[in-house]
Write a protein that holds these residues in place. Structure first.
Motif, PDB file in Angstrom:
ATOM      1  N   ASP A 182      45.857  73.725  17.560  1.00 22.80           N
ATOM      2  CA  ASP A 182      45.616  73.011  16.303  1.00 22.80           C
ATOM      3  C   ASP A 182      46.119  71.575  16.350  1.00 22.80           C
ATOM      4  OD1 ASP A 182      48.290  73.627  16.368  1.00 22.80           O
ATOM      5  OD2 ASP A 182      48.388  74.362  14.318  1.00 22.80           O
ATOM      6  N   GLN A 183      46.631  71.149  17.509  1.00 28.59           N
ATOM      7  CA  GLN A 183      47.182  69.800  17.624  1.00 28.59           C
ATOM      8  C   GLN A 183      46.427  69.010  18.695  1.00 28.59           C
ATOM      9  OE1 GLN A 183      51.493  69.544  17.801  1.00 28.59           O
ATOM     10  NE2 GLN A 183      51.615  71.657  17.059  1.00 28.59           N
ATOM     11  N   ASP A 184      45.951  67.825  18.316  1.00 23.79           N
ATOM     12  CA  ASP A 184      45.210  66.972  19.247  1.00 23.79           C
ATOM     13  C   ASP A 184      46.024  66.621  20.482  1.00 23.79           C
ATOM     14  OD1 ASP A 184      42.931  66.925  17.651  1.00 23.79           O
ATOM     15  OD2 ASP A 184      43.607  65.159  16.558  1.00 23.79           O
ATOM     16  N   VAL A 185      47.330  66.432  20.316  1.00 24.14           N
ATOM     17  CA  VAL A 185      48.170  66.032  21.452  1.00 24.14           C
ATOM     18  C   VAL A 185      48.117  67.081  22.568  1.00 24.14           C
ATOM     19  CG1 VAL A 185      50.328  67.011  20.511  1.00 24.14           C
ATOM     20  CG2 VAL A 185      50.415  65.088  22.107  1.00 24.14           C
ATOM     21  N   HIS A 186      48.022  68.355  22.224  1.00 24.06           N
ATOM     22  CA  HIS A 186      47.941  69.406  23.246  1.00 24.06           C
ATOM     23  C   HIS A 186      46.539  69.500  23.833  1.00 24.06           C
ATOM     24  CE1 HIS A 186      51.488  71.362  20.965  1.00 24.06           C
ATOM     25  NE2 HIS A 186      51.919  70.528  21.893  1.00 24.06           N
ATOM     26  N   LEU A 187      45.534  69.210  23.029  1.00 18.86           N
ATOM     27  CA  LEU A 187      44.157  69.304  23.503  1.00 18.86           C
ATOM     28  C   LEU A 187      43.790  68.190  24.478  1.00 18.86           C
ATOM     29  CD1 LEU A 187      42.534  70.320  20.129  1.00 18.86           C
ATOM     30  CD2 LEU A 187      42.859  71.767  22.141  1.00 18.86           C
ATOM     31  N   LYS A 188      44.417  67.036  24.347  1.00 13.74           N
ATOM     32  CA  LYS A 188      44.102  65.913  25.240  1.00 13.74           C
ATOM     33  C   LYS A 188      44.372  66.267  26.689  1.00 13.74           C
ATOM     34  CE  LYS A 188      44.786  62.248  21.893  1.00 13.74           C
ATOM     35  NZ  LYS A 188      45.643  61.162  21.435  1.00 13.74           N
ATOM     36  N   THR A 189      45.513  66.877  26.960  1.00 14.32           N
ATOM     37  CA  THR A 189      45.850  67.211  28.351  1.00 14.32           C
ATOM     38  C   THR A 189      45.222  68.527  28.787  1.00 14.32           C
ATOM     39  OG1 THR A 189      47.950  68.190  27.631  1.00 14.32           O
ATOM     40  CG2 THR A 189      47.991  65.890  28.360  1.00 14.32           C
ATOM     41  N   SER A 190      45.182  69.516  27.893  1.00 17.36           N
ATOM     42  CA  SER A 190      44.633  70.816  28.274  1.00 17.36           C
ATOM     43  C   SER A 190      43.145  70.732  28.588  1.00 17.36           C
ATOM     44  CB  SER A 190      44.878  71.847  27.173  1.00 17.36           C
ATOM     45  OG  SER A 190      44.127  71.523  26.023  1.00 17.36           O
ATOM     46  N   SER A 191      42.421  69.871  27.874  1.00 15.82           N
ATOM     47  CA  SER A 191      40.976  69.776  28.086  1.00 15.82           C
ATOM     48  C   SER A 191      40.628  69.215  29.462  1.00 15.82           C
ATOM     49  CB  SER A 191      40.334  68.927  26.993  1.00 15.82           C
ATOM     50  OG  SER A 191      40.794  67.594  27.063  1.00 15.82           O
ATOM     51  N   LEU A 192      41.595  68.650  30.148  1.00 15.74           N
ATOM     52  CA  LEU A 192      41.364  68.159  31.504  1.00 15.74           C
ATOM     53  C   LEU A 192      41.334  69.293  32.526  1.00 15.74           C
ATOM     54  CD1 LEU A 192      43.731  65.042  31.405  1.00 15.74           C
ATOM     55  CD2 LEU A 192      41.239  65.087  31.098  1.00 15.74           C
ATOM     56  N   VAL A 193      41.891  70.470  32.167  1.00 19.50           N
ATOM     57  CA  VAL A 193      41.970  71.573  33.127  1.00 19.50           C
ATOM     58  C   VAL A 193      41.233  72.838  32.686  1.00 19.50           C
ATOM     59  CG1 VAL A 193      44.144  70.772  34.131  1.00 19.50           C
ATOM     60  CG2 VAL A 193      44.201  72.383  32.245  1.00 19.50           C
ATOM     61  N   VAL A 194      40.893  72.949  31.396  1.00 21.78           N
ATOM     62  CA  VAL A 194      40.241  74.161  30.896  1.00 21.78           C
ATOM     63  C   VAL A 194      39.453  73.804  29.635  1.00 21.78           C
ATOM     64  CG1 VAL A 194      42.230  74.865  29.483  1.00 21.78           C
ATOM     65  CG2 VAL A 194      40.664  76.609  30.317  1.00 21.78           C
ATOM     66  N   PRO A 195      38.309  74.472  29.392  1.00 24.75           N
ATOM     67  CA  PRO A 195      37.610  74.228  28.128  1.00 24.75           C
ATOM     68  C   PRO A 195      38.556  74.476  26.956  1.00 24.75           C
ATOM     69  CG  PRO A 195      36.265  75.564  29.584  1.00 24.75           C
ATOM     70  CD  PRO A 195      37.626  75.463  30.214  1.00 24.75           C
ATOM     71  N   SER A 196      38.597  73.550  26.014  1.00 24.83           N
ATOM     72  CA  SER A 196      39.572  73.606  24.928  1.00 24.83           C
ATOM     73  C   SER A 196      38.903  73.365  23.588  1.00 24.83           C
ATOM     74  CB  SER A 196      40.656  72.538  25.143  1.00 24.83           C
ATOM     75  OG  SER A 196      41.297  72.729  26.386  1.00 24.83           O
ATOM     76  N   GLY A 197      39.409  74.040  22.568  1.00 23.26           N
ATOM     77  CA  GLY A 197      38.850  73.875  21.232  1.00 23.26           C
ATOM     78  C   GLY A 197      39.942  73.730  20.198  1.00 23.26           C
ATOM     79  N   LYS A 198      39.643  72.966  19.173  1.00 24.28           N
ATOM     80  CA  LYS A 198      40.609  72.745  18.102  1.00 24.28           C
ATOM     81  C   LYS A 198      40.448  73.808  17.020  1.00 24.28           C
ATOM     82  CE  LYS A 198      42.641  69.327  15.103  1.00 24.28           C
ATOM     83  NZ  LYS A 198      42.724  67.924  14.737  1.00 24.28           N
ATOM     84  N   VAL A 199      41.573  74.382  16.613  1.00 26.31           N
ATOM     85  CA  VAL A 199      41.609  75.327  15.501  1.00 26.31           C
ATOM     86  C   VAL A 199      41.854  74.514  14.242  1.00 26.31           C
ATOM     87  CG1 VAL A 199      42.790  77.310  14.504  1.00 26.31           C
ATOM     88  CG2 VAL A 199      42.523  77.138  16.987  1.00 26.31           C
ATOM     89  N   LEU A 200      40.888  74.553  13.345  1.00 28.93           N
ATOM     90  CA  LEU A 200      40.988  73.768  12.112  1.00 28.93           C
ATOM     91  C   LEU A 200      41.628  74.592  11.005  1.00 28.93           C
ATOM     92  CD1 LEU A 200      37.438  72.197  12.206  1.00 28.93           C
ATOM     93  CD2 LEU A 200      39.574  71.175  12.977  1.00 28.93           C
TER      94      LEU A 200
END
Length: 82
Positions: A46-64
């Motif tokens: 649910d946090q953009d800061v975690h999605l920025k780095t994780s999306s570089l290694v695995v498909p990532s989605g934001k929980v709204l």
């Protein structure tokens, strides 16, 4: 025992008809290295800061959050103060 965000994830997935074999709840730590070492298939946060780095290694989605949720209202008030 599951804390509130963990329980929200499980309830949301079940509501969507998605049942998982394994789930890891990592709190506020940086996620990309762990996701890469576990060879995760997908990552939600649910946090953009975690999605920025994780999306570089695995498909990532934001929980709204629902627009009326106390946490969403709190986050919006913080954004206005930045």
């Amino acid at each position: 025992m599951l804390n509130s965000p963990d329980l929200r994830v499980i309830k949301t997935l079940r509501h969507w008809g998605v049942y998982v074999d394994e789930a890891f709840f990592l709190g506020g730590i940086e996620k990309s290295k762990i996701l890469k070492s576990f060879k995760a298939h997908i990552f939600f946060d649910d946090q953009d800061v975690h999605l920025k780095t994780s999306s570089l290694v695995v498909p990532s989605g934001k929980v709204l959050y629902p627009s009326y949720s106390p946490l969403n209202l709190h986050n919006k008030s913080l954004e206005r103060n930045i």
